[in-house]
Design a protein around this motif. Structure first.
Motif, PDB file in Angstrom:
ATOM      1  N   GLN A  68     -12.519   3.994  -0.061  1.00  0.00           N
ATOM      2  CA  GLN A  68     -12.417   3.908   1.233  1.00  0.00           C
ATOM      3  C   GLN A  68     -13.243   4.792   1.969  1.00  0.00           C
ATOM      4  N   ARG A  69     -13.267   6.047   1.498  1.00  0.00           N
ATOM      5  CA  ARG A  69     -14.433   7.111   2.376  1.00  0.00           C
ATOM      6  C   ARG A  69     -15.648   6.610   2.117  1.00  0.00           C
TER       7      ARG A  69
ATOM      8  N   ARG B   8       0.951   5.531  -0.332  1.00  0.00           N
ATOM      9  CA  ARG B   8       0.522   6.848  -0.052  1.00  0.00           C
ATOM     10  C   ARG B   8       1.203   7.758  -0.821  1.00  0.00           C
TER      11      ARG B   8
ATOM     12  N   GLU C 127      -3.261   4.698  -2.297  1.00  0.00           N
ATOM     13  CA  GLU C 127      -4.225   5.390  -1.382  1.00  0.00           C
ATOM     14  C   GLU C 127      -4.022   6.785  -1.360  1.00  0.00           C
ATOM     15  N   ARG C 128      -4.691   7.292  -2.530  1.00  0.00           N
ATOM     16  CA  ARG C 128      -4.980   8.609  -2.874  1.00  0.00           C
ATOM     17  C   ARG C 128      -6.299   8.775  -3.491  1.00  0.00           C
TER      18      ARG C 128
ATOM     19  N   HIS D  81       0.785  -1.323  -0.010  1.00  0.00           N
ATOM     20  CA  HIS D  81       0.119   0.032   0.018  1.00  0.00           C
ATOM     21  C   HIS D  81       0.771   1.354   0.068  1.00  0.00           C
TER      22      HIS D  81
ATOM     23  N   LEU E 168      -8.787   5.758  -2.266  1.00  0.00           N
ATOM     24  CA  LEU E 168      -9.081   6.759  -1.076  1.00  0.00           C
ATOM     25  C   LEU E 168     -10.393   6.897  -1.154  1.00  0.00           C
TER      26      LEU E 168
END
Length: 115
Positions: free
Chosen positions: A84-85, A6, A114-115, A4, A81
């Motif tokens: 995920q939100r 970032r 993860e962006r 993962h 991301l």
């Protein structure tokens, strides 16, 4: 292997590095929803028309892809991301599928951005 990453992430450099290592690289840009993300996988990986559009079908097709790739391969999944939100449960399920496929096939590497 699954990793993962970032931000900041330079996707072009990530892909170039994987290619330099002799890997076939596939890039999927995740959507904001589970449905949009599964559609993105289907489009980017040219899944057959009978793809069920669910996580079990995704797992089966990624497993098939990993088994039939010659040599090393890398799947880059960018933009998770938003998923995920919007749907943390779906994002966790997707991560589980990706992790299982990567674990079962050591020559199939997964990078999740993860962006």
């Amino acid at each position: 292997m699954i990793r993962h990453l970032r931000p900041p992430v330079d996707v072009d450099a990530l892909v170039a590095d994987a290619v330099a290592r002799g890997r076939v690289v596939r890039l999927v840009v995740a959507g904001e929803t589970k449905t949009a993300t599964l559609e993105a996988f289907a489009d980017a990986l040219d899944f057959p028309a009978w793809f069920g559009g669910n996580l079990d079908a995704l797992a089966d097709l990624l497993d098939h892809l990993a088994r039939h790739d010659e040599g090393e391969a890398e799947l880059v999944v960018d933009g998770v991301l938003a998923l995920q939100r919007e749907d943390p449960f779906a994002a966790a399920q997707l991560n589980g599928v990706l992790g299982e496929v990567a674990l079962a096939h050591p020559r199939f590497h997964v990078s999740v951005i993860e962006r």
